[in-house]
Design a protein around this motif. Structure first.
Motif, mmCIF file in Angstrom:
data_model
loop_
_atom_site.group_PDB
_atom_site.id
_atom_site.type_symbol
_atom_site.label_atom_id
_atom_site.label_comp_id
_atom_site.label_asym_id
_atom_site.label_seq_id
_atom_site.Cartn_x
_atom_site.Cartn_y
_atom_site.Cartn_z
ATOM 1 N N ARG A 1 -1.459 8.486 -7.924
ATOM 2 C CA ARG A 1 -2.843 8.106 -8.183
ATOM 3 C C ARG A 1 -3.281 8.427 -9.608
ATOM 4 O O ARG A 1 -4.414 8.803 -9.842
ATOM 5 C CB ARG A 1 -3.763 8.852 -7.221
ATOM 6 C CG ARG A 1 -3.651 8.412 -5.806
ATOM 7 C CD ARG A 1 -4.707 9.126 -5.011
ATOM 8 N NE ARG A 1 -4.775 8.596 -3.679
ATOM 9 C CZ ARG A 1 -5.881 8.376 -3.029
ATOM 10 N NH1 ARG A 1 -7.029 8.675 -3.586
ATOM 11 N NH2 ARG A 1 -5.868 7.897 -1.816
ATOM 12 N N LYS A 2 -2.389 8.315 -10.533
ATOM 13 C CA LYS A 2 -2.749 8.578 -11.922
ATOM 14 C C LYS A 2 -3.604 7.449 -12.473
ATOM 15 O O LYS A 2 -3.467 6.306 -12.067
ATOM 16 C CB LYS A 2 -1.493 8.689 -12.790
ATOM 17 C CG LYS A 2 -0.623 9.866 -12.493
ATOM 18 C CD LYS A 2 0.555 9.866 -13.446
ATOM 19 C CE LYS A 2 1.506 10.969 -13.142
ATOM 20 N NZ LYS A 2 2.675 10.912 -14.026
ATOM 21 N N GLY B 1 0.819 -1.217 0.000
ATOM 22 C CA GLY B 1 0.000 0.000 0.000
ATOM 23 C C GLY B 1 0.845 1.256 0.000
ATOM 24 O O GLY B 1 0.549 2.227 -0.703
ATOM 25 N N LEU B 2 1.914 1.241 0.785
ATOM 26 C CA LEU B 2 2.818 2.392 0.808
ATOM 27 C C LEU B 2 3.517 2.590 -0.535
ATOM 28 O O LEU B 2 3.659 3.721 -1.008
ATOM 29 C CB LEU B 2 3.854 2.218 1.921
ATOM 30 C CG LEU B 2 3.318 2.317 3.348
ATOM 31 C CD1 LEU B 2 4.416 1.975 4.347
ATOM 32 C CD2 LEU B 2 2.756 3.692 3.613
ATOM 33 N N LEU B 3 3.953 1.494 -1.154
ATOM 34 C CA LEU B 3 4.601 1.606 -2.466
ATOM 35 C C LEU B 3 3.643 2.167 -3.515
ATOM 36 O O LEU B 3 4.031 2.989 -4.351
ATOM 37 C CB LEU B 3 5.123 0.241 -2.920
ATOM 38 C CG LEU B 3 6.378 -0.266 -2.235
ATOM 39 C CD1 LEU B 3 6.673 -1.697 -2.664
ATOM 40 C CD2 LEU B 3 7.558 0.624 -2.554
ATOM 41 N N LEU B 4 2.421 1.727 -3.477
ATOM 42 C CA LEU B 4 1.452 2.222 -4.452
ATOM 43 C C LEU B 4 1.091 3.686 -4.186
ATOM 44 O O LEU B 4 0.822 4.438 -5.116
ATOM 45 C CB LEU B 4 0.201 1.340 -4.440
ATOM 46 C CG LEU B 4 0.429 -0.078 -4.974
ATOM 47 C CD1 LEU B 4 -0.827 -0.914 -4.798
ATOM 48 C CD2 LEU B 4 0.869 -0.061 -6.416
ATOM 49 N N ARG B 5 1.098 4.112 -2.918
ATOM 50 C CA ARG B 5 0.873 5.515 -2.598
ATOM 51 C C ARG B 5 1.994 6.383 -3.146
ATOM 52 O O ARG B 5 1.756 7.466 -3.672
ATOM 53 C CB ARG B 5 0.808 5.723 -1.077
ATOM 54 C CG ARG B 5 -0.453 5.301 -0.472
ATOM 55 C CD ARG B 5 -1.430 6.421 -0.627
ATOM 56 N NE ARG B 5 -2.644 6.035 0.088
ATOM 57 C CZ ARG B 5 -3.794 6.561 -0.133
ATOM 58 N NH1 ARG B 5 -3.927 7.497 -1.036
ATOM 59 N NH2 ARG B 5 -4.845 6.168 0.532
ATOM 60 N N MET C 1 4.063 -0.426 -11.968
ATOM 61 C CA MET C 1 2.854 -0.735 -11.190
ATOM 62 C C MET C 1 2.473 -2.216 -11.334
ATOM 63 O O MET C 1 2.112 -2.867 -10.353
ATOM 64 C CB MET C 1 1.700 0.159 -11.634
ATOM 65 C CG MET C 1 1.916 1.616 -11.330
ATOM 66 S SD MET C 1 2.021 1.953 -9.584
ATOM 67 C CE MET C 1 0.320 2.048 -9.184
ATOM 68 N N ILE C 2 2.557 -2.746 -12.528
ATOM 69 C CA ILE C 2 2.242 -4.162 -12.736
ATOM 70 C C ILE C 2 3.262 -5.045 -12.021
ATOM 71 O O ILE C 2 2.905 -6.058 -11.417
ATOM 72 C CB ILE C 2 2.165 -4.479 -14.240
ATOM 73 C CG1 ILE C 2 0.944 -3.790 -14.852
ATOM 74 C CG2 ILE C 2 2.106 -5.981 -14.480
ATOM 75 C CD1 ILE C 2 0.889 -3.845 -16.355
#
Length: 56
Positions: free
Chosen positions: A25-26, A17-21, A39-40
């Motif tokens: 948020r594009k 979750g932290l990495l994706l934050r 991201m994948i």
């Protein structure tokens, strides 16, 4: 259920979750090819330890 497995799952979800934050948020249409690949890759790396019995 094994306590280690539960701790591992929780830590992977929090770190993921932290990495994706950090990645932002594009929407997919606004991302470059490199951002989409990253991201994948993060997503597949997060799922693999949870799906397999061993990490090696």
């Amino acid at each position: 259920m094994d306590t280690y497995k539960i701790l591992q799952t929780v830590s992977v979800v929090i770190i993921g979750g932290l990495l994706l934050r950090v990645a932002g948020r594009k929407s997919l249409a606004q991302m470059t090819v490199a951002e989409t690949v990253v991201m994948i890759s993060i997503g597949s790396l997060l799922v693999q330890p949870l799906a397999e019995e061993s990490l090696l």
